[in-house]
Design an enzyme around this catalytic site. Structure first.
Site, short mmCIF file in Angstrom:
data_model
loop_
_atom_site.label_atom_id
_atom_site.label_comp_id
_atom_site.label_asym_id
_atom_site.label_seq_id
_atom_site.Cartn_x
_atom_site.Cartn_y
_atom_site.Cartn_z
N HIS A 214 1.19 -1.06 0.00
CA HIS A 214 0.82 -0.31 0.19
C HIS A 214 0.91 1.16 0.12
O HIS A 214 1.90 1.46 0.30
CB HIS A 214 -0.68 0.06 1.95
CG HIS A 214 -2.17 -0.76 1.30
ND1 HIS A 214 -3.09 -0.94 0.72
CD2 HIS A 214 -2.30 -2.31 1.47
CE1 HIS A 214 -3.99 -2.06 0.26
NE2 HIS A 214 -3.73 -2.73 0.81
N CYS B 44 -7.83 -1.64 3.77
CA CYS B 44 -8.15 -3.14 4.56
C CYS B 44 -9.12 -1.87 5.78
O CYS B 44 -9.19 -0.86 7.18
CB CYS B 44 -6.90 -3.30 5.69
SG CYS B 44 -8.19 -4.15 7.09
N ASN C 299 -3.73 1.10 -2.39
CA ASN C 299 -2.59 -0.24 -2.75
C ASN C 299 -2.05 0.56 -4.01
O ASN C 299 -2.19 1.97 -4.12
CB ASN C 299 -3.45 -1.05 -3.59
CG ASN C 299 -4.14 -2.04 -3.10
OD1 ASN C 299 -5.12 -2.04 -2.53
ND2 ASN C 299 -3.40 -3.47 -2.63
#
Ligand code: COA
Ligand code: ZN
Length: 311
Positions: A210, A241, A250
């Site tokens: 990420h 998340c 990401n």
């Protein structure tokens, strides 16, 4: 012949976890189709979690089976437990990716059990996979928060290596080392990925970065130096998340492909086609923030698009 580097699109899974819009299944599948047309066949297409945990994935069965029907597509799905794996196995998918966290605190927040319990759940998933009739399903095993955790802080490298070894010994077909919250730096990535690769031997390794603190692509370069040749990425830099405080997107797929191609690797991907697809995905997600330098600035005149072989 250039050496291959694999980019797995995780946008329809990781990318959609934090967005406000529930994307209709038909659009998720159009995204997958567009990826395959742009030369990226490996796509993590959805997540088999309870719909009340992440409503975005209430259509997981429909999206996974729809993606499997796309010519040339090799879909994988994320599962957090045995129940999710059983749902995925019922669809005969090529690959199922399990996730646990090296950080005990993140594992408890994310899947409501200890890391040790998650490891034991993986053993049950392998056993369930091995008992099935039909084509063998590959099992990926992701280690989240492998470079640090926004809940507990630092994560021991020795512990990440030990978890990777246990997952490999249990029967994982791929180990995915994930920087869930963007704490990794290139030195740490080079060191940890060398240690993981040395410890698990024949099992392929992928990295999942990420770009939360701007080191995502630098970390890709470091992982390449350590021998990693497979990377997760998300179109337009979406992702994060929901159970990791401060998580953001990401690494961007187009930028990752650009980096790998510039370094001489063959990704099989067409960056112009990825940028066009990104435009469609952006239009489907009003109010979201997208990242990515190549989509903003365009390819340099000096970029030589590699000749592509049709799927
Ligand atoms: N798919 C569908 N339903 C599921 C399921 C799955 N994978 N796992 C559990 N369930 C159902 C159970 O059958 C049970 O249903 P019931 O209430 O009708 O009996 C209910 O959900 C609770 O099951 P339980 O095993 O107690 O789960 P939990 O509440 O402890 O939650 C997880 C555990 C793993 C299911 C949940 O924490 C989760 O989905 N986490 C994933 C988080 C995530 O996706 N993070 C981002 C990616 S890293
Ligand atoms: Zn992620």
């Amino acid at each position: 012949m250039r050496e291959k580097a694999h980019v797995r699109e995780v946008g329809p899974r990781d990318g959609l976890q934090l967005v406000k819009t529930i994307m209709p299944s038909a659009r998720k599948l159009a995204w997958c189709r567009g990826m395959v047309e742009a030369g990226i066949n490996e796509i993590e297409v959805t997540s088999f979690v309870p719909p009340k945990v992440i409503p975005q994935f209430a259509d997981a069965e429909e999206v996974a089976s729809g993606a499997a029907a796309i010519t040339g597509c090799r879909p994988s799905v994320l599962v957090p437990n045995l129940r999710g794996a059983e749902r995925a196995f019922a669809l005969d998918l090529a690959q199922v990716n399990y996730v646990l966290s090296a950080s005990e605190e993140h594992n408890l927040a994310n899947v409501r059990r200890s890391t040790e319990e998650s490891l034991q759940d993986f053993a049950r998933i392998v056993a369930a996979r091995d008992q099935r009739a039909g084509a063998r399903i590959a099992l990926g095993a992701g280690i989240a928060t492998a470079f640090g955790c926004t809940i507990s802080g630092s994560v021991s490298e020795a512990q990440v290596v030990e978890i990777a070894v246990r997952l490999a010994e249990m029967g994982a077909d791929e180990i995915i080392v994930a920087d869930t919250v963007g704490y990794g730096d290139p030195g740490q990535v080079r060191r940890l990925m060398k240690a993981v690769i040395a410890a698990i031997g024949r099992v392929p390794v992928a990295c999942h970065f990420h770009d939360t603190r701007g080191l995502g692509l630098a970390n890709v370069t470091a992982a390449l130096e350590a021998g990693v040749r497979a990377f997760d990425a998300s179109l337009a830099g979406l992702g994060g998340c929901p159970f990791a405080p401060g998580a953001t997107g990401n690494i961007d797929t187009e930028d990752t492909v650009f980096l790998l191609e510039q370094l001489g690797f063959d990704t099989g991907a067409d960056i112009e086609a990825l940028i066009a697809l990104r435009g469609a995905v952006e239009s489907w997600l009003p109010g979201e923030r997208f990242s990515g330098a190549i989509a903003r600035a365009g390819l340099p005149k000096t970029y030589r698009a590699p000749a592509r072989v049709a799927v």
